[in-house]
Design an enzyme around this catalytic site. Structure first.
Site, mmCIF file in Angstrom:
data_model
loop_
_atom_site.group_PDB
_atom_site.id
_atom_site.type_symbol
_atom_site.label_atom_id
_atom_site.label_comp_id
_atom_site.label_asym_id
_atom_site.label_seq_id
_atom_site.Cartn_x
_atom_site.Cartn_y
_atom_site.Cartn_z
ATOM 1 N N GLY A 169 0.578 -1.350 -0.264
ATOM 2 C CA GLY A 169 -0.044 -0.182 -0.025
ATOM 3 C C GLY A 169 0.956 0.968 0.237
ATOM 4 N N SER A 170 0.215 2.112 0.779
ATOM 5 C CA SER A 170 0.628 3.996 0.336
ATOM 6 C C SER A 170 2.615 3.801 1.282
ATOM 7 C CB SER A 170 0.119 4.453 1.450
ATOM 8 O OG SER A 170 -0.638 5.128 1.051
ATOM 9 N N THR A 171 2.853 2.621 2.474
ATOM 10 C CA THR A 171 4.189 2.546 2.515
ATOM 11 C C THR A 171 5.236 2.373 1.257
ATOM 12 O OG1 THR A 171 4.035 -0.060 2.924
ATOM 13 C CG2 THR A 171 3.276 1.516 4.621
#
Lengths: 447, 488
Positions: free
Chosen positions: B217-219
């Site tokens: 995801g956004s990581t």
């Protein structure tokens, strides 16, 4: 002119005493190690054990000095060491089972049997002053031997253990009459063959360069062959039938000096073996387990599991063994009886096992020397027969557990747990001592 | 009759010779293959019969072999089994060994070459052979804090000392108690294993290093940011951040979380894009930088590598030859990008350690029974994915995430925290995975942490990395800072 001169000779009783000291040392040390590793060593018990071992060995020694001063000095120390090593290993298995919460008392029972066996050995040496008396009982011995073989088949007293119908139960005690029958048969063979050796040695037809006996002289061989097969069929006892037949062929050869008898004997044996392998399921199982022991299918079906577990034990012992009390011989079924040799192989290693086998070689060779030394034919046959009995029985059981031959059940002489075998083998020792006393007795030399 | 007796005696000699050859064959030549035969339980018993070394955490034995009166002689005992199962694994007579029980077996069992002289001394001293004790890098309090913070939710936490690579906490949930597999009752052990194996939540899976890898995801925007810095961007560089970014050659488009705008205009700074976790900005940035640049950066952080800590870490994945639409999706940690929590912890640790990634490790020291050190782990550099200035720029951006953006739940009073949230889509019907990665204190980090909570954990579809994972990471970082103060 005839003069009588005395020849200086060694009776060997002094050497015997020294060797007995070694046997006592081995016996006591083995038990000490076993107790030490089971954490149950009690000094007062060790002292007692030492006293009893020394007393028993001294008793035999004194009996021999007194009643058979010329008897072979090596036989008793050798079998004593074997017996002592066996006692220690049986006790060791008891400890292993106790640690697993299923206590057994084979060691104590066996100690009692050893005392009985040694006692009977001394008694026989004492009572039987001249073994030649036995020749008078040739046919009695034959009949007794047959009865001994047949007894386990009798209702009520006979019973089977693990499929082999070779036991009788009397007064709550189990007995293996086959162990005694083998002595009776050796006496019978010795007497019969000594009487009939000339007839049996008469030449018959010559086939393929080997002179065979006359058909009518082949009777005894065929009778024993048939008896062996009957034992095998009725009692499912491969070991005893192989042993009896082997003893007979061996003694027949000694009596007649004819290779043809051996060829015939081996031929008949192979026919019998092939027959049994074809028609008896339990024999075929043994063959399969022997030839394909490590095959996963054979192993997982349980046919070779016991055998292979014994091999695993020996392998883990390697060259020098795990040390007495430090292996896991209890992982092998019957580690105290049929499989005591793998147990010893595991804990004493190849080195220890070879030493044990050498002790047997010494006993057997001493018996053979006795046969050569003694002057009458009956004595020669008897000594050779008894020596060969020990050799063959050891070979059959040890060869079985090491996959030299198919596995059959027999007690390892002197080592394995079992009262009948222990007593019978010590009686064999008594007979050998008697014959060797005769054989080594100095003759008056006339010159 | 003497001649045939002599011959018979030769026959007996030959018989015994055959026995001796057979014994030698079995005990010497065949011994090796018999000893290694899988059906030979002796090897197992011998192993169990020896004193096996303990696992030590913070000076306490947490796994040890207790003498017991049964054929195995020793019972492997796990005092806090569930807490350390992720690292120690189990030691079972039925199912063998896993995790450190397996990788450190030769030291624990005392058969390692490193213990040769100790074995020799034991032999001559008449002592039982003793295995080495293994001291772990895990910190008891941190491990417990992480496990409690994660609670019953499925997921994993990895905390690393960024300066050394020492793994301070490694938690996977749900977990299991190795004690139930270490029993000596075969039937009980079989039943316990069957139950664990059949559990749909997969308690035997180590989600931290070897579970199914997760979409980051956004990581993953940290990787894209690093690639951007590498390409000459600064935190103040502006990036294109529309409300909706049409995917090239596709009817679909990328929107921001909740359909929100990333800023007042369509041009925002890189720092701002990371702070609010702007999907359209990073999707566009990925296409602009090109997949090669993003992929190269990911690989520098350890992506696609198989490595050991010494547990084998499943390689994290990258898509092969993605088209522009796929690059856009990949750049926000979706499509075919997959990562282990360990990999994300390494990314964080590298940023925390001024761009130098230290190899993560679980075993600190191995000691012989006389406490002499046999092996001690020396921190080694895994790679240097960032320059020191890039690392400090990225740190500055991550601090902004926690101070002003999606990661406010990770704020610790009096401590500057750097972090990044992630909310990874997993499919239409399932709740997203909640991520948080971060480190603290930002100026002088003592811990880098990665947290994943599967399918939103207790919040389900309402979950975001900020709501679910950040509070867990916060507790872990706070405890780590407390421990670091105690240690100094």
């Amino acid at each position: 002119m005839a003069t009588v001169s005395t020849v200086r000779y060694q009776r060997g009783r002094g050497s015997e005493l020294m060797l007995l000291g070694l046997a006592a040392l081995v016996t006591v040390a083995a038990r000490g190690l076993v107790d030490y590793h089971a954490d149950v060593i009690v000094i007062s018990q060790m002292v007692w054990y030492t006293v009893v071992v020394v007393a028993v060995l001294l008793a035999i020694h004194i009996a021999l000095r007194r009643w058979a001063p010329d008897a072979d000095p090596v036989i008793v120390p050798a079998v004593s060491a074997l017996t002592g090593i066996g006692l220690a290993m049986i006790r060791r298995i008891d400890f292993a089972w106790a640690a697993r919460g299923k206590p057994t008392h084979f060691g104590e029972t066996q100690t009692m049997w050893v005392l009985v066996g040694v006692g009977l050995c001394i008694t026989v040496v004492l009572v039987l002053r001249d073994y030649r008396v036995l020749r008078r009982f040739t046919y009695t011995a034959g009949v007794l031997g047959l009865i001994g073989l047949i007894l386990p088949l009798m209702p009520v007293i006979g019973h089977a253990v693990n499929g082999a119908q070779i036991w009788i139960k009397l007064f709550g005690r189990s007995l293996q009459p086959g162990e005694f029958a083998k002595i009776a048969f050796v006496i019978f063979f010795a007497g019969y063959l000594q009487t009939n050796r000339d007839t049996l040695a008469v030449a018959g037809p010559k086939i393929l360069g080997i002179r065979f006996p006359r058909a009518r002289d082949m009777g005894p061989l065929l009778v024993v062959w048939a008896a062996a097969i009957v034992v095998q069929v009725a009692e499912r006892d491969l070991g005893t039938s192989l042993l009896l037949f082997g003893i007979f062929v061996g003694m027949l050869y000694v009596a007649t000096r004819r290779t043809s008898w051996v060829v015939l004997g081996v031929g008949l044996f192979l026919i019998g073996a092939a027959f049994a392998g074809t028609f008896f399921g339990h024999v075929r199982v043994r063959y399969v387990a022997w030839l394909h022991a490590l095959d996963p299918d054979v192993y997982s079906s349980g046919q070779s599991e016991q055998l292979v577990r014994g091999l695993f034990g020996m392998a883990s012992g390697g060259l020098f063994g795990t040390g007495l009390g430090q292996g896991r011989p209890d992982l092998v079924p019957y580690a105290y009886s049929d499989f005591i040799v793998p147990s010893l192989g595991e804990e004493l290693g190849l080195t220890g096992l070879l030493a044990i086998l050498l002790l047997y070689v010494i006993v057997v060779q001493r018996a053979m020397r006795t046969a050569i030394g003694v002057r009458d034919g009956f004595g020669k046959l008897l000594a050779a027969g008894l020596g060969f009995t020990i050799a063959l029985q050891t070979f059959i059981v040890v060869g079985g557990v090491m996959r030299v031959i198919p596995l059959t059940g027999l007690a390892t002489p002197f080592l394995a747990y079992g009262g009948s075998a222990m007593i019978a083998n010590w009686i064999i020792v008594a007979l050998l001592l008697r014959i060797s006393d005769q054989a080594r007795r100095p003759q008056e030399v006339t010159a | 009759m003497n001649e045939p007796v002599r011959r018979l005696s030769v026959v007996t000699l030959v018989m015994f010779l055959a026995l001796m050859i057979a014994a030698s064959w079995t005990q010497v030549i065949q011994a090796g293959s018999l000893n290694s035969d899988s059906r030979n339980v002796r090897t197992l018993y011998r192993e169990f019969g020896n004193f096996r070394g303990p696992f030590v955490v913070d000076g306490e034995s947490v796994v040890f072999s207790k003498p017991i009166d049964d054929p195995y002689n020793f019972q492997r005992t796990y005092t806090d089994g569930k807490l350390y199962a992720s690292a120690t694994g189990y030691y079972s007579i039925v199912f063998g060994k896993t995790a450190l029980e397996q990788t450190e077996n030769s030291l624990l069992a005392g058969t390692s070459d490193a213990l040769f002289w100790n074995r020799l001394r034991d032999l001559f001293g008449g002592r039982e052979q003793q295995g080495a004790s293994i001291e772990l890098t895990l910190r008891e309090e941190l491990q417990r804090t992480a496990a409690e913070a994660l609670g019953n939710q499925k997921g994993a936490v990895v905390a690393i000392d960024p300066k050394t690579g020492a793994i301070l906490a490694m938690v996977t949930s749900p977990t299991f108690d190795p004690a139930v597999l270490a029993g000596h009752d075969t039937q009980e052990v079989n039943d316990a294993y069957a139950a664990l194996d059949a559990d749909p939540d997969g308690p035997l899976v180590n989600r931290a290093v070897a579970g199914d890898t997760y979409p980051p995801g956004s990581t993953f925007k940290l990787i894209v940011s690093a690639a951007a810095l590498d390409a000459g961007y600064t935190p103040d560089s502006t990036v294109y951040a529309p409300d909706s970014l049409p995917l090239p050659n596709s009817s679909k488009s990328i929107e921001n979380y909740g359909g929100e705008s990333c800023g007042k205009t369509e041009q925002i700074t890189l720092e701002q894009a990371l702070t609010v976790s702007c999907n359209t900005a990073f999707a566009d940035l990925g296409i602009t930088l090109g997949w090669d640049a993003v992929q190269r950066k990911a690989i520098e952080f350890g992506w696609t590598d198989t490595f050991r800590v010494p547990l084998v870490v499943t390689p994290s994945r990258l898509p092969l030859n993605p088209d522009d639409a796929q690059v856009a999706m990949s750049s926000i940690g979706q499509f075919d990008v997959r990562a282990t929590p360990m990999q994300m912890a390494m990314v964080t640790a590298a940023i925390a350690n001024r761009g130098v990634l230290m190899s993560p490790y679980l075993v600190d020291t191995a000691r012989a029974s006389d406490l002499s050190v046999i092996q001690r782990s020396i921190p080694t550099v895994y790679s240097s994915p960032l320059t020191s200035s890039e690392a400090s720029e990225l740190t500055q951006m991550m601090v902004s995430v926690v101070n002003n953006g999606t990661g406010t739940a990770a704020q610790i009073p009096g401590v500057t925290v750097a972090g990044k949230t992630g909310t990874a889509e997993t499919g239409l019907d399932t709740a997203p995975h909640a991520w948080f990665v971060g480190f603290a204190p930002a100026e002088n980090p003592v811990v880098a942490v990665a947290v994943i909570v599967e399918n939103g954990g207790s919040l389900g579809s309402e979950a975001t990395g900020g709501k679910v994972a950040a509070p867990i990471a916060k507790k872990v970082m706070m405890k780590a800072i407390e421990l670091a103060k105690e240690d100094s």
